[in-house]
Design a protein around this motif. Structure first.
Motif, PDB file in Angstrom:
ATOM      1  N   PHE A  20      -0.549  -8.020  -5.977  1.00  0.00           N
ATOM      2  CA  PHE A  20      -0.770  -6.601  -6.244  1.00  0.00           C
ATOM      3  C   PHE A  20      -2.188  -6.356  -6.759  1.00  0.00           C
ATOM      4  N   ILE A  21      -2.617  -7.169  -7.704  1.00  0.00           N
ATOM      5  CA  ILE A  21      -3.963  -6.998  -8.289  1.00  0.00           C
ATOM      6  C   ILE A  21      -5.026  -7.172  -7.211  1.00  0.00           C
ATOM      7  N   SER A  22      -4.926  -8.236  -6.452  1.00  0.00           N
ATOM      8  CA  SER A  22      -5.928  -8.520  -5.426  1.00  0.00           C
ATOM      9  C   SER A  22      -5.949  -7.449  -4.345  1.00  0.00           C
ATOM     10  N   SER A  23      -4.774  -6.920  -3.995  1.00  0.00           N
ATOM     11  CA  SER A  23      -4.687  -5.940  -2.915  1.00  0.00           C
ATOM     12  C   SER A  23      -5.232  -4.574  -3.304  1.00  0.00           C
ATOM     13  N   GLY A  24      -5.229  -4.299  -4.600  1.00  0.00           N
ATOM     14  CA  GLY A  24      -5.643  -2.981  -5.063  1.00  0.00           C
ATOM     15  C   GLY A  24      -4.492  -2.009  -5.236  1.00  0.00           C
ATOM     16  N   ILE A  25      -3.255  -2.439  -4.899  1.00  0.00           N
ATOM     17  CA  ILE A  25      -2.092  -1.560  -5.056  1.00  0.00           C
ATOM     18  C   ILE A  25      -1.784  -1.403  -6.544  1.00  0.00           C
ATOM     19  N   LYS A  26      -1.415  -0.202  -6.930  1.00  0.00           N
ATOM     20  CA  LYS A  26      -1.126   0.074  -8.341  1.00  0.00           C
ATOM     21  C   LYS A  26       0.346  -0.219  -8.624  1.00  0.00           C
ATOM     22  N   ARG A  27       0.582  -1.227  -9.424  1.00  0.00           N
ATOM     23  CA  ARG A  27       1.918  -1.611  -9.872  1.00  0.00           C
ATOM     24  C   ARG A  27       1.805  -2.038 -11.333  1.00  0.00           C
ATOM     25  N   PRO A  28       2.922  -2.087 -12.067  1.00  0.00           N
ATOM     26  CA  PRO A  28       2.872  -2.426 -13.494  1.00  0.00           C
ATOM     27  C   PRO A  28       2.646  -3.928 -13.719  1.00  0.00           C
ATOM     28  N   VAL A  29       1.495  -4.413 -13.295  1.00  0.00           N
ATOM     29  CA  VAL A  29       1.220  -5.857 -13.288  1.00  0.00           C
ATOM     30  C   VAL A  29       1.123  -6.467 -14.684  1.00  0.00           C
ATOM     31  N   TYR A  69      14.032   1.319   2.760  1.00  0.00           N
ATOM     32  CA  TYR A  69      12.871   1.832   2.042  1.00  0.00           C
ATOM     33  C   TYR A  69      11.913   0.681   1.776  1.00  0.00           C
ATOM     34  N   LEU A  70      10.730   0.772   2.339  1.00  0.00           N
ATOM     35  CA  LEU A  70       9.686  -0.217   2.105  1.00  0.00           C
ATOM     36  C   LEU A  70       8.969   0.175   0.820  1.00  0.00           C
ATOM     37  N   SER A  71       9.283  -0.514  -0.249  1.00  0.00           N
ATOM     38  CA  SER A  71       8.773  -0.120  -1.555  1.00  0.00           C
ATOM     39  C   SER A  71       7.415  -0.723  -1.874  1.00  0.00           C
ATOM     40  N   ASP A  72       7.058  -1.838  -1.254  1.00  0.00           N
ATOM     41  CA  ASP A  72       5.735  -2.442  -1.459  1.00  0.00           C
ATOM     42  C   ASP A  72       5.256  -3.069  -0.171  1.00  0.00           C
ATOM     43  N   LEU A  73       4.005  -2.863   0.129  1.00  0.00           N
ATOM     44  CA  LEU A  73       3.302  -3.608   1.166  1.00  0.00           C
ATOM     45  C   LEU A  73       1.944  -3.930   0.572  1.00  0.00           C
ATOM     46  N   ALA A  74       1.674  -5.199   0.355  1.00  0.00           N
ATOM     47  CA  ALA A  74       0.431  -5.603  -0.294  1.00  0.00           C
ATOM     48  C   ALA A  74      -0.083  -6.898   0.329  1.00  0.00           C
ATOM     49  N   VAL A  75      -1.387  -6.922   0.575  1.00  0.00           N
ATOM     50  CA  VAL A  75      -2.055  -8.107   1.108  1.00  0.00           C
ATOM     51  C   VAL A  75      -3.300  -8.345   0.262  1.00  0.00           C
ATOM     52  N   LEU A 104       8.746   4.922   3.890  1.00  0.00           N
ATOM     53  CA  LEU A 104       7.920   4.526   2.749  1.00  0.00           C
ATOM     54  C   LEU A 104       7.190   5.726   2.180  1.00  0.00           C
ATOM     55  N   LEU A 105       6.712   5.556   0.965  1.00  0.00           N
ATOM     56  CA  LEU A 105       5.790   6.497   0.346  1.00  0.00           C
ATOM     57  C   LEU A 105       4.434   5.816   0.332  1.00  0.00           C
ATOM     58  N   ALA A 106       3.440   6.443   0.920  1.00  0.00           N
ATOM     59  CA  ALA A 106       2.114   5.829   1.018  1.00  0.00           C
ATOM     60  C   ALA A 106       1.240   6.235  -0.160  1.00  0.00           C
ATOM     61  N   ALA A 107       0.478   5.277  -0.642  1.00  0.00           N
ATOM     62  CA  ALA A 107      -0.565   5.590  -1.626  1.00  0.00           C
ATOM     63  C   ALA A 107      -1.618   6.437  -0.914  1.00  0.00           C
ATOM     64  N   PRO A 108      -2.264   7.352  -1.639  1.00  0.00           N
ATOM     65  CA  PRO A 108      -3.274   8.195  -0.992  1.00  0.00           C
ATOM     66  C   PRO A 108      -4.329   7.402  -0.220  1.00  0.00           C
ATOM     67  N   SER A 109      -4.682   6.244  -0.707  1.00  0.00           N
ATOM     68  CA  SER A 109      -5.700   5.437  -0.026  1.00  0.00           C
ATOM     69  C   SER A 109      -5.190   4.812   1.274  1.00  0.00           C
ATOM     70  N   ALA A 110      -3.874   4.829   1.493  1.00  0.00           N
ATOM     71  CA  ALA A 110      -3.305   4.207   2.689  1.00  0.00           C
ATOM     72  C   ALA A 110      -2.765   5.214   3.697  1.00  0.00           C
ATOM     73  N   ILE A 111      -2.972   6.496   3.452  1.00  0.00           N
ATOM     74  CA  ILE A 111      -2.439   7.541   4.334  1.00  0.00           C
ATOM     75  C   ILE A 111      -2.864   7.339   5.783  1.00  0.00           C
ATOM     76  N   ASP A 112      -4.094   6.932   6.012  1.00  0.00           N
ATOM     77  CA  ASP A 112      -4.588   6.764   7.384  1.00  0.00           C
ATOM     78  C   ASP A 112      -4.155   5.449   8.015  1.00  0.00           C
ATOM     79  N   TYR A 113      -3.727   4.487   7.220  1.00  0.00           N
ATOM     80  CA  TYR A 113      -3.348   3.168   7.732  1.00  0.00           C
ATOM     81  C   TYR A 113      -2.015   3.212   8.478  1.00  0.00           C
ATOM     82  N   TYR A 114      -1.006   3.823   7.901  1.00  0.00           N
ATOM     83  CA  TYR A 114       0.346   3.728   8.437  1.00  0.00           C
ATOM     84  C   TYR A 114       0.517   4.320   9.837  1.00  0.00           C
ATOM     85  N   PRO A 115      -0.084   5.459  10.163  1.00  0.00           N
ATOM     86  CA  PRO A 115       0.033   5.936  11.551  1.00  0.00           C
ATOM     87  C   PRO A 115      -0.573   4.962  12.567  1.00  0.00           C
ATOM     88  N   GLN A 116      -1.548   4.190  12.159  1.00  0.00           N
ATOM     89  CA  GLN A 116      -2.182   3.223  13.068  1.00  0.00           C
ATOM     90  C   GLN A 116      -1.252   2.075  13.441  1.00  0.00           C
TER      91      GLN A 116
END
Length: 132
Positions: A20-29, A69-75, A104-116
């Protein structure tokens, strides 16, 4: 580098938090006990591995019959832009079968990724936010 994908292979809370930290996704790490509960109560955990190091995850909750429900996708950042997220989702979908939709609920920074990668953007979602 060969990335392998596994279904429901256990991850520690620390391993997940590091992704999560490396990916930039916001989670309660900072709360590893909470991350542990997130992993423990998931129905499906698809992970991407570079050797013995986990580099990505897709965590989902499902009934296996109608919806998932895809609750997390992080790379991890250094592994992004290589199709790993797309392959995590494809592996999840293969595991689910054809009866379940994937939501899923997309983070604002990933809005353009999921349609692709095949997701349809919806305007009919509602949310009661968490308080913590």
């Amino acid at each position: 580098m060969t990335i392998t994908y596994q279904i429901n292979t256990p991850l520690t809370a620390k391993q997940a938090a590091d992704i999560f930290i490396s990916s930039g996704i916001k989670r309660p790490v900072e709360d590893l006990a909470r991350i542990g509960r997130m992993l423990e109560h998931a129905d499906i955990l698809v992970t991407a591995w570079d050797g013995d190091q986990p580099v990505g995850l897709a965590r989902a909750i499902t009934d296996y019959a109608y919806c998932c429900y895809l609750s997390d996708l992080a790379v991890c950042r250094e592994y992004q832009q290589q199709g790993i997220g797309k392959k995590l989702i494809a592996t999840l979908q293969e595991h689910l079968g054809e009866e379940s939709m994937l939501l899923l609920l997309a983070a604002p920074s990933a809005i353009d990724y999921y349609p692709q990668i095949g997701f349809e953007k919806l305007t009919s979602a509602f949310l009661i936010p968490r308080s913590k």
